[in-house]
Design a protein around this motif. Structure first.
Motif, PDB file in Angstrom:
ATOM      1  N   LEU A 148       0.844  -1.187   0.000  1.00 17.44           N
ATOM      2  CA  LEU A 148       0.000   0.000   0.000  1.00 17.44           C
ATOM      3  C   LEU A 148       0.883   1.243   0.000  1.00 17.44           C
ATOM      4  O   LEU A 148       1.711   1.428   0.898  1.00 17.44           O
ATOM      5  N   PHE A 149       0.738   2.085  -1.034  1.00 22.82           N
ATOM      6  CA  PHE A 149       1.472   3.344  -1.125  1.00 22.82           C
ATOM      7  C   PHE A 149       0.545   4.503  -0.761  1.00 22.82           C
ATOM      8  O   PHE A 149      -0.596   4.558  -1.216  1.00 22.82           O
ATOM      9  N   GLY A 150       1.058   5.442   0.019  1.00 25.34           N
ATOM     10  CA  GLY A 150       0.355   6.684   0.289  1.00 25.34           C
ATOM     11  C   GLY A 150       1.212   7.845  -0.176  1.00 25.34           C
ATOM     12  O   GLY A 150       2.394   7.934   0.179  1.00 25.34           O
ATOM     13  N   ASN A 151       0.653   8.721  -0.997  1.00 22.05           N
ATOM     14  CA  ASN A 151       1.406   9.827  -1.585  1.00 22.05           C
ATOM     15  C   ASN A 151       0.910  11.155  -1.025  1.00 22.05           C
ATOM     16  O   ASN A 151      -0.286  11.452  -1.093  1.00 22.05           O
ATOM     17  N   TYR A 152       1.838  11.954  -0.489  1.00 24.35           N
ATOM     18  CA  TYR A 152       1.484  13.200   0.175  1.00 24.35           C
ATOM     19  C   TYR A 152       2.410  14.332  -0.263  1.00 24.35           C
ATOM     20  O   TYR A 152       3.593  14.116  -0.540  1.00 24.35           O
ATOM     21  N   GLN A 153       1.869  15.545  -0.299  1.00 21.41           N
ATOM     22  CA  GLN A 153       2.675  16.746  -0.442  1.00 21.41           C
ATOM     23  C   GLN A 153       2.935  17.293   0.958  1.00 21.41           C
ATOM     24  O   GLN A 153       2.023  17.320   1.796  1.00 21.41           O
ATOM     25  N   THR A 154       4.155  17.703   1.218  1.00 21.12           N
ATOM     26  CA  THR A 154       4.500  18.195   2.546  1.00 21.12           C
ATOM     27  C   THR A 154       4.520  19.718   2.572  1.00 21.12           C
ATOM     28  O   THR A 154       4.748  20.370   1.560  1.00 21.12           O
ATOM     29  N   THR A 155       4.287  20.270   3.740  1.00 20.77           N
ATOM     30  CA  THR A 155       4.284  21.723   3.917  1.00 20.77           C
ATOM     31  C   THR A 155       5.610  22.231   4.466  1.00 20.77           C
ATOM     32  O   THR A 155       5.796  23.437   4.608  1.00 20.77           O
ATOM     33  N   GLY A 156       6.498  21.330   4.775  1.00 19.85           N
ATOM     34  CA  GLY A 156       7.785  21.731   5.337  1.00 19.85           C
ATOM     35  C   GLY A 156       8.822  20.648   5.160  1.00 19.85           C
ATOM     36  O   GLY A 156       9.243  20.347   4.050  1.00 19.85           O
ATOM     37  N   ASN A 157       9.189  20.019   6.257  1.00 18.58           N
ATOM     38  CA  ASN A 157      10.248  19.028   6.277  1.00 18.58           C
ATOM     39  C   ASN A 157       9.681  17.639   5.943  1.00 18.58           C
ATOM     40  O   ASN A 157       8.935  17.058   6.732  1.00 18.58           O
ATOM     41  N   THR A 158      10.040  17.113   4.760  1.00 13.13           N
ATOM     42  CA  THR A 158       9.535  15.803   4.334  1.00 13.13           C
ATOM     43  C   THR A 158      10.023  14.692   5.252  1.00 13.13           C
ATOM     44  O   THR A 158       9.284  13.758   5.582  1.00 13.13           O
ATOM     45  N   GLU A 159      11.270  14.788   5.693  1.00 13.50           N
ATOM     46  CA  GLU A 159      11.832  13.783   6.595  1.00 13.50           C
ATOM     47  C   GLU A 159      11.047  13.736   7.902  1.00 13.50           C
ATOM     48  O   GLU A 159      10.752  12.655   8.430  1.00 13.50           O
ATOM     49  N   LEU A 160      10.694  14.907   8.406  1.00 10.59           N
ATOM     50  CA  LEU A 160       9.925  14.981   9.653  1.00 10.59           C
ATOM     51  C   LEU A 160       8.552  14.343   9.478  1.00 10.59           C
ATOM     52  O   LEU A 160       8.082  13.593  10.347  1.00 10.59           O
ATOM     53  N   ALA A 161       7.906  14.610   8.344  1.00  9.19           N
ATOM     54  CA  ALA A 161       6.586  14.027   8.081  1.00  9.19           C
ATOM     55  C   ALA A 161       6.682  12.511   7.967  1.00  9.19           C
ATOM     56  O   ALA A 161       5.832  11.778   8.493  1.00  9.19           O
ATOM     57  N   GLY A 162       7.714  12.021   7.273  1.00 10.33           N
ATOM     58  CA  GLY A 162       7.887  10.576   7.128  1.00 10.33           C
ATOM     59  C   GLY A 162       8.163   9.890   8.449  1.00 10.33           C
ATOM     60  O   GLY A 162       7.609   8.826   8.753  1.00 10.33           O
ATOM     61  N   ASP A 163       9.015  10.507   9.263  1.00 12.62           N
ATOM     62  CA  ASP A 163       9.303   9.954  10.592  1.00 12.62           C
ATOM     63  C   ASP A 163       8.034   9.878  11.432  1.00 12.62           C
ATOM     64  O   ASP A 163       7.805   8.903  12.161  1.00 12.62           O
ATOM     65  N   ALA A 164       7.206  10.919  11.324  1.00  9.91           N
ATOM     66  CA  ALA A 164       5.966  10.966  12.104  1.00  9.91           C
ATOM     67  C   ALA A 164       5.021   9.860  11.667  1.00  9.91           C
ATOM     68  O   ALA A 164       4.353   9.224  12.505  1.00  9.91           O
ATOM     69  N   TYR A 165       4.938   9.607  10.354  1.00  9.14           N
ATOM     70  CA  TYR A 165       4.044   8.547   9.871  1.00  9.14           C
ATOM     71  C   TYR A 165       4.531   7.183  10.369  1.00  9.14           C
ATOM     72  O   TYR A 165       3.726   6.344  10.799  1.00  9.14           O
ATOM     73  N   ASN A 166       5.841   6.960  10.296  1.00  3.45           N
ATOM     74  CA  ASN A 166       6.388   5.703  10.815  1.00  3.45           C
ATOM     75  C   ASN A 166       6.036   5.530  12.290  1.00  3.45           C
ATOM     76  O   ASN A 166       5.646   4.439  12.726  1.00  3.45           O
ATOM     77  N   LEU A 195       6.375  13.136  -0.459  1.00  2.18           N
ATOM     78  CA  LEU A 195       6.523  12.015   0.471  1.00  2.18           C
ATOM     79  C   LEU A 195       5.721  10.821  -0.024  1.00  2.18           C
ATOM     80  O   LEU A 195       4.565  10.980  -0.427  1.00  2.18           O
ATOM     81  N   GLN A 196       6.333   9.661   0.009  1.00  2.65           N
ATOM     82  CA  GLN A 196       5.600   8.437  -0.280  1.00  2.65           C
ATOM     83  C   GLN A 196       5.862   7.458   0.863  1.00  2.65           C
ATOM     84  O   GLN A 196       7.006   7.105   1.145  1.00  2.65           O
ATOM     85  N   VAL A 197       4.788   7.072   1.537  1.00  4.33           N
ATOM     86  CA  VAL A 197       4.895   6.057   2.590  1.00  4.33           C
ATOM     87  C   VAL A 197       4.397   4.739   2.015  1.00  4.33           C
ATOM     88  O   VAL A 197       3.590   4.718   1.086  1.00  4.33           O
TER      89      VAL A 197
END
Length: 256
Positions: A148-166, A195-197
């Motif tokens: 399952l892929f989730g694709n998102y546009q980030t408003t700031g730090n992509t790494e921070l958003a990815g870490d948060a999703y994990n 970002l792609q999770v």
């Protein structure tokens, strides 16, 4: 233009030297011809793999949601390796090594295979396998699992958003057994989201169980604070990957 692109690649390589990259090719193969394409992909990949540069290579086909019908996901140590790895060059080298009827058969095979590549798109993404991806200890990679892929546009730090999703869903899902593997990647070039999770589920039952997961509240809050706009979800099924120098169809003891 090629010199400018080479400079861009060199700069990008320096910037992400601690990470690796994934190359994604998206194909719109008619649904009724997916089986035929998989067979062609295995044949061409097996015959050209000696001239390829990827570290590993996966074939996924669409199951539900938006997205292309076929995704070819290849991983490389560096961006330079991506651009040094040309499927067409590999095909050409293989063709030159053959003679007589074998060369003619290979040429016919490749012509049919490449007809499915018309209108394809490509994307390169950075992946920190050490810090941003996790697998369960009992993951069986030789199965037709679901991705399952989730694709998102980030408003700031992509790494921070990815870490948060994990922290929110992926890692808790691995701990409770509903997710067998997962992580995130960041966009580098081509068409694609910031970002792609992704999460991997051995069965649809595991996927349904993962939907019920509440996860980590702090991670959920941090994630939604760092993404914006619309997002898309799409699920694919694993159809095969490279094992010991051959394209192995998903499932035990699968043959051509």
């Amino acid at each position: 233009m090629k010199k400018i692109f080479t400079i861009i690649i060199a700069l990008a390589t320096t910037a992400i030297s601690a990470q690796q990259v994934g190359s994604f090719t998206y194909l719109d193969v008619p649904t009724q011809e997916i089986g035929k394409f998989i067979k062609l992909h295995k044949q061409v990949t097996d015959m050209t793999i000696e001239n390829r540069e990827f570290k590993n290579h996966w074939l996924l086909t669409h199951f539900q949601g938006t997205g292309a019908n076929v995704v070819i996901w290849s991983n490389y140590p560096t961006v330079e390796d991506v651009y040094n790895d040309s499927a067409l060059d590999a095909i050409g080298k293989t063709w030159q090594s053959l003679e007589g009827e074998r060369k003619d058969r290979f040429e016919k095979l490749v012509t049919e295979y490449l007809s499915y590549w018309n209108g394809h798109t490509d994307e390169i993404r950075t992946i920190d396998w050490e810090n941003n991806v996790r697998h369960s200890e009992d993951m069986d990679w030789d199965t037709p699992f679901f991705v399952l892929f989730g694709n998102y546009q980030t408003t700031g730090n992509t790494e921070l958003a990815g870490d948060a999703y994990n922290k929110w869903l992926t890692f808790p899902g691995i701990e409770d057994g509903s997710v067998q593997s997962g992580g995130f990647s960041s966009h580098l070039s081509g068409s694609g989201s910031d970002l792609q999770v992704w999460t991997i589920h051995s069965t649809l039952e595991d996927y349904l169980n993962s939907i019920k997961l509440q996860g980590n509240a702090e991670g959920r809050s941090d994630f939604w604070q760092n993404v914006g706009g619309t997002h898309s979800d799409n699920m694919f099924r694993h159809r095969g990957h490279i094992i010991d120098g051959k394209f192995d169809l998903a499932g035990p003891d699968r043959e051509e």
